[in-house]
Design a protein around this motif. Structure first.
Motif, mmCIF file in Angstrom:
data_model
loop_
_atom_site.group_PDB
_atom_site.id
_atom_site.type_symbol
_atom_site.label_atom_id
_atom_site.label_comp_id
_atom_site.label_asym_id
_atom_site.label_seq_id
_atom_site.Cartn_x
_atom_site.Cartn_y
_atom_site.Cartn_z
ATOM 1 N N LEU A 97 4.253 4.823 -2.990
ATOM 2 C CA LEU A 97 5.379 4.338 -2.199
ATOM 3 C C LEU A 97 5.772 2.905 -2.552
ATOM 4 C CD1 LEU A 97 4.361 5.590 1.385
ATOM 5 C CD2 LEU A 97 5.986 6.649 -0.196
ATOM 6 N N GLY A 98 4.904 2.215 -3.293
ATOM 7 C CA GLY A 98 5.056 0.780 -3.459
ATOM 8 C C GLY A 98 6.301 0.335 -4.188
ATOM 9 N N TYR A 99 6.582 0.940 -5.336
ATOM 10 C CA TYR A 99 7.689 0.448 -6.161
ATOM 11 C C TYR A 99 9.039 0.621 -5.465
ATOM 12 C CZ TYR A 99 10.828 -0.207 -10.118
ATOM 13 O OH TYR A 99 11.824 -0.663 -10.938
ATOM 14 N N ARG A 100 9.240 1.787 -4.891
ATOM 15 C CA ARG A 100 10.536 2.041 -4.243
ATOM 16 C C ARG A 100 10.744 1.097 -3.059
ATOM 17 N NH1 ARG A 100 12.755 7.959 -2.136
ATOM 18 N NH2 ARG A 100 14.965 7.409 -2.111
ATOM 19 N N ASP A 114 3.772 -8.536 -2.718
ATOM 20 C CA ASP A 114 3.377 -7.125 -2.758
ATOM 21 C C ASP A 114 1.994 -6.956 -3.366
ATOM 22 O OD1 ASP A 114 4.690 -4.259 -2.445
ATOM 23 O OD2 ASP A 114 3.492 -4.247 -4.291
ATOM 24 N N ILE A 115 1.203 -6.038 -2.786
ATOM 25 C CA ILE A 115 -0.121 -5.723 -3.331
ATOM 26 C C ILE A 115 -0.233 -4.258 -3.737
ATOM 27 C CG2 ILE A 115 -1.256 -7.540 -1.987
ATOM 28 C CD1 ILE A 115 -2.330 -5.288 -0.133
ATOM 29 N N SER A 116 0.878 -3.526 -3.688
ATOM 30 C CA SER A 116 0.838 -2.099 -4.028
ATOM 31 C C SER A 116 0.582 -1.942 -5.530
ATOM 32 C CB SER A 116 2.164 -1.427 -3.669
ATOM 33 O OG SER A 116 2.487 -1.649 -2.313
ATOM 34 N N PHE A 117 -0.436 -1.198 -5.886
ATOM 35 C CA PHE A 117 -0.826 -1.047 -7.291
ATOM 36 C C PHE A 117 -0.102 0.160 -7.875
ATOM 37 C CE2 PHE A 117 -3.914 -0.066 -10.738
ATOM 38 C CZ PHE A 117 -3.914 -1.296 -11.363
ATOM 39 N N PHE A 118 1.234 0.051 -7.973
ATOM 40 C CA PHE A 118 2.023 1.173 -8.473
ATOM 41 C C PHE A 118 2.033 1.174 -9.996
ATOM 42 C CE2 PHE A 118 4.834 -2.251 -6.909
ATOM 43 C CZ PHE A 118 5.321 -2.728 -8.113
ATOM 44 N N GLU A 119 2.402 2.319 -10.566
ATOM 45 C CA GLU A 119 2.369 2.482 -12.014
ATOM 46 C C GLU A 119 3.563 1.837 -12.703
ATOM 47 O OE1 GLU A 119 1.825 6.079 -15.327
ATOM 48 O OE2 GLU A 119 2.055 6.544 -13.190
ATOM 49 N N VAL A 134 16.063 -13.607 -4.537
ATOM 50 C CA VAL A 134 14.818 -13.244 -3.857
ATOM 51 C C VAL A 134 13.595 -13.725 -4.639
ATOM 52 C CG1 VAL A 134 13.338 -11.260 -3.256
ATOM 53 C CG2 VAL A 134 15.760 -11.258 -2.647
ATOM 54 N N VAL A 135 12.647 -14.314 -3.928
ATOM 55 C CA VAL A 135 11.337 -14.644 -4.494
ATOM 56 C C VAL A 135 10.452 -13.420 -4.293
ATOM 57 C CG1 VAL A 135 9.364 -16.199 -4.452
ATOM 58 C CG2 VAL A 135 11.650 -17.064 -3.876
ATOM 59 N N ALA A 136 10.019 -12.808 -5.389
ATOM 60 C CA ALA A 136 9.225 -11.577 -5.310
ATOM 61 C C ALA A 136 7.949 -11.753 -6.121
ATOM 62 C CB ALA A 136 10.024 -10.382 -5.822
ATOM 63 N N VAL A 137 6.821 -11.742 -5.455
ATOM 64 C CA VAL A 137 5.527 -11.867 -6.115
ATOM 65 C C VAL A 137 4.815 -10.520 -6.023
ATOM 66 C CG1 VAL A 137 3.311 -13.061 -6.178
ATOM 67 C CG2 VAL A 137 5.380 -14.306 -5.513
ATOM 68 N N VAL A 138 4.393 -10.010 -7.171
ATOM 69 C CA VAL A 138 3.751 -8.693 -7.220
ATOM 70 C C VAL A 138 2.283 -8.835 -7.610
ATOM 71 C CG1 VAL A 138 5.863 -7.428 -7.720
ATOM 72 C CG2 VAL A 138 4.547 -8.404 -9.612
ATOM 73 N N ASP A 139 1.527 -7.738 -7.401
ATOM 74 C CA ASP A 139 0.104 -7.693 -7.776
ATOM 75 C C ASP A 139 -0.654 -8.869 -7.174
ATOM 76 O OD1 ASP A 139 0.585 -5.407 -9.182
ATOM 77 O OD2 ASP A 139 0.544 -6.340 -11.158
ATOM 78 N N ASP A 189 -5.560 6.731 -5.472
ATOM 79 C CA ASP A 189 -5.296 5.570 -6.326
ATOM 80 C C ASP A 189 -6.482 5.287 -7.240
ATOM 81 O OD1 ASP A 189 -2.886 5.411 -5.049
ATOM 82 O OD2 ASP A 189 -3.364 3.615 -3.884
ATOM 83 N N VAL A 190 -7.698 5.503 -6.761
ATOM 84 C CA VAL A 190 -8.883 5.308 -7.597
ATOM 85 C C VAL A 190 -8.886 6.312 -8.744
ATOM 86 C CG1 VAL A 190 -11.408 5.294 -7.669
ATOM 87 C CG2 VAL A 190 -10.221 4.411 -5.647
ATOM 88 N N LEU A 191 -8.602 7.571 -8.451
ATOM 89 C CA LEU A 191 -8.590 8.593 -9.487
ATOM 90 C C LEU A 191 -7.495 8.322 -10.509
ATOM 91 C CD1 LEU A 191 -9.259 11.832 -7.405
ATOM 92 C CD2 LEU A 191 -10.896 10.358 -8.583
ATOM 93 N N GLU A 192 -6.379 7.773 -10.058
ATOM 94 C CA GLU A 192 -5.315 7.379 -10.985
ATOM 95 C C GLU A 192 -5.831 6.322 -11.960
ATOM 96 O OE1 GLU A 192 -1.706 6.568 -12.921
ATOM 97 O OE2 GLU A 192 -2.290 8.291 -11.706
ATOM 98 N N LEU A 193 -6.629 5.395 -11.444
ATOM 99 C CA LEU A 193 -7.208 4.354 -12.289
ATOM 100 C C LEU A 193 -8.122 4.948 -13.354
ATOM 101 C CD1 LEU A 193 -7.444 1.182 -12.499
ATOM 102 C CD2 LEU A 193 -9.521 1.415 -11.122
ATOM 103 N N TYR A 194 -8.800 6.049 -13.022
ATOM 104 C CA TYR A 194 -9.733 6.674 -13.952
ATOM 105 C C TYR A 194 -9.041 7.562 -14.993
ATOM 106 C CZ TYR A 194 -13.469 5.370 -10.648
ATOM 107 O OH TYR A 194 -14.357 4.697 -9.842
ATOM 108 N N THR A 195 -7.758 7.820 -14.816
ATOM 109 C CA THR A 195 -7.048 8.708 -15.744
ATOM 110 C C THR A 195 -5.990 7.987 -16.570
ATOM 111 O OG1 THR A 195 -5.504 9.313 -13.968
ATOM 112 C CG2 THR A 195 -7.410 10.755 -14.303
ATOM 113 N N ARG A 196 -5.499 6.860 -16.097
ATOM 114 C CA ARG A 196 -4.454 6.131 -16.807
ATOM 115 C C ARG A 196 -5.041 5.453 -18.048
ATOM 116 N NH1 ARG A 196 -1.852 1.650 -13.259
ATOM 117 N NH2 ARG A 196 -1.479 3.475 -11.961
ATOM 118 N N PRO A 197 -4.436 5.616 -19.230
ATOM 119 C CA PRO A 197 -4.936 4.918 -20.424
ATOM 120 C C PRO A 197 -5.022 3.415 -20.186
ATOM 121 C CG PRO A 197 -3.305 6.560 -21.035
ATOM 122 C CD PRO A 197 -3.284 6.483 -19.534
#
Length: 401
Positions: A97-100, A114-119, A134-139, A189-197
């Protein structure tokens, strides 16, 4: 549910015009609720907690004078309405949901951390943020987040960084159990971390390798031996030129990586649905659902966070390794998990930089850019230390052989 009440007068440095800054937190799960509590701690903010979960909202309502709003954060119109009624938004949503939500808040013209760890790549929203002013700070979490702040600080202070390696992991204090692991955030989200190159840099060249590869061991005082493996957490730091070697290494208790590779290699972490008795099922979604009770922390169950950042600086033929170590533990007094503390308090420290006008650069700002500003870096480290999240620094020579 709670309502907003005036707790104290606003710090004059925060809003010269009087009145408290209105901050909305999108998503008040384990980390989001810690963010809400910290923002309310000094009485300088009016805090709105937005979530669809009644249970989550009831929890934050018990924290004090917070306005709890039940909002379907999957709906852009609902997110935009919250943003337009706020001076600053904090995004603490699940990755999907983070990026949108980030895009919606920026388009509404409201500053956001933002702290959403989106792809998705957040930098593609830079033009929109600049147009909207807008001031936008991510990660803006612990890693990515605090680790990137350190990198930016060292780049500004040293001029050239040869090597940057971040070791990071959130772990249960008790390592017993089938996986010797519990998830401080969504298992999906953890499993995504284990599969993303895993993107990394070697020999000055951007490369990719399978997540869970390059297995090695490190010893952490007061914790013991942990295993480290490649994951895709460098994100915006990979845009920085001149750093020859860059890696993020996730930390777990020994044996966990082999278990996750087994799940992955048998197809249980695949995202593509397969047919089972006439029903299309995502193997990864099913695995995440089955792991949830096994990986979920019990109430008041202690956790810990380990962060080690090695930054090698070379000058005059001499290489020096600057090491930044953080070991944080569950706070029993406030019943706040370590991952919520280290992630949430980094986020609120950065939010305060924006609220006080210390950081006011329009556009998308990854945390390494904030770290380049000495006053912003030092203030963030001070804010964390005042909350018991202490970063220790050491330095020593490294053999060039």
């Amino acid at each position: 549910m709670g309502t907003v009440e005036h707790v104290s007068e606003c710090d004059a440095d925060l809003r010269a015009g009087g009145g408290r800054l209105k901050v909305a937190v999108l998503g008040v799960g384990r980390v989001g609720s810690a963010i809400v509590a910290d923002l309310m701690s000094d009485g300088t903010f009016e805090v709105t907690a937005a979530d669809q979960s009644v249970a989550a909202l009831q929890h934050v309502s018990g924290l004090g004078a917070v306005l709890a709003k039940r909002v379907d954060l999957r709906e852009p119109d609902a997110v935009a309405a919250v943003a337009r009624d706020s001076d600053l938004v904090i995004g603490a949503l699940p990755a999907h949901l983070g990026y949108r939500a980030l895009e919606t808040v920026i388009d509404a013209g409201t500053n956001i951390v933002d702290i959403s760890f989106f792809e998705e790549d957040p930098i593609q929203l830079d033009a929109l943020a600049r147009r909207r002013g807008v001031v936008a700070v991510v990660d803006a979490g612990v890693s990515p987040g605090l680790s990137n702040l350190i990198l930016g600080h060292m780049l500004a202070a040293a001029g050239h960084v040869e090597r940057f390696v971040c070791y990071v992991g959130g772990l249960p204090a008790d390592r017993s159990g089938l996986f010797q692991y519990k998830a401080p955030f969504s298992p999906m989200d953890v499993l995504e971390l284990y599969t993303r190159p895993a993107r990394h840099r070697a020999g000055g060249v951007l490369q990719t390798a399978p997540a869970l590869s390059d297995l090695q061991e490190i010893t952490v005082p007061e914790v013991g031996t942990l295993e480290a493996f490649l994951t895709d957490g460098l994100r915006t730091a990979l845009r920085l030129d001149g750093v020859t070697e860059m890696r993020e290494m996730t930390l777990r208790y020994p044996g966990h990586a082999a278990q996750m590779r087994l799940l992955r290699e048998t197809g249980l972490l695949d995202a593509t649905p397969v047919e089972v008795n006439g029903v299309m099922v995502s193997p990864r979604a099913l695995t995440a659902r089955l792991l949830l009770p096994l990986w979920e922390f019990a109430p008041e169950e202690p956790d810990l966070t380990v962060l080690r950042v090695d930054v090698d600086v070379e000058a005059g033929g001499v290489r020096t390794r600057h090491r930044f170590d953080l070991l944080d533990r569950y706070d029993a007094r406030t019943q706040t998990s370590s991952m919520a503390r280290t992630t949430g308090y980094t986020c609120t420290a950065i939010a305060r930089l924006i609220a006080t006008g210390r950081y006011d650069q329009p556009g998308m700002s990854p945390p390494e850019e904030i770290g380049r500003r000495a006053d912003c870096y030092e203030r963030t480290i001070e804010d964390l230390a005042s909350r018991g999240v202490v970063l220790r620094r050491s330095a020593g020579p490294v053999s060039m052989a």
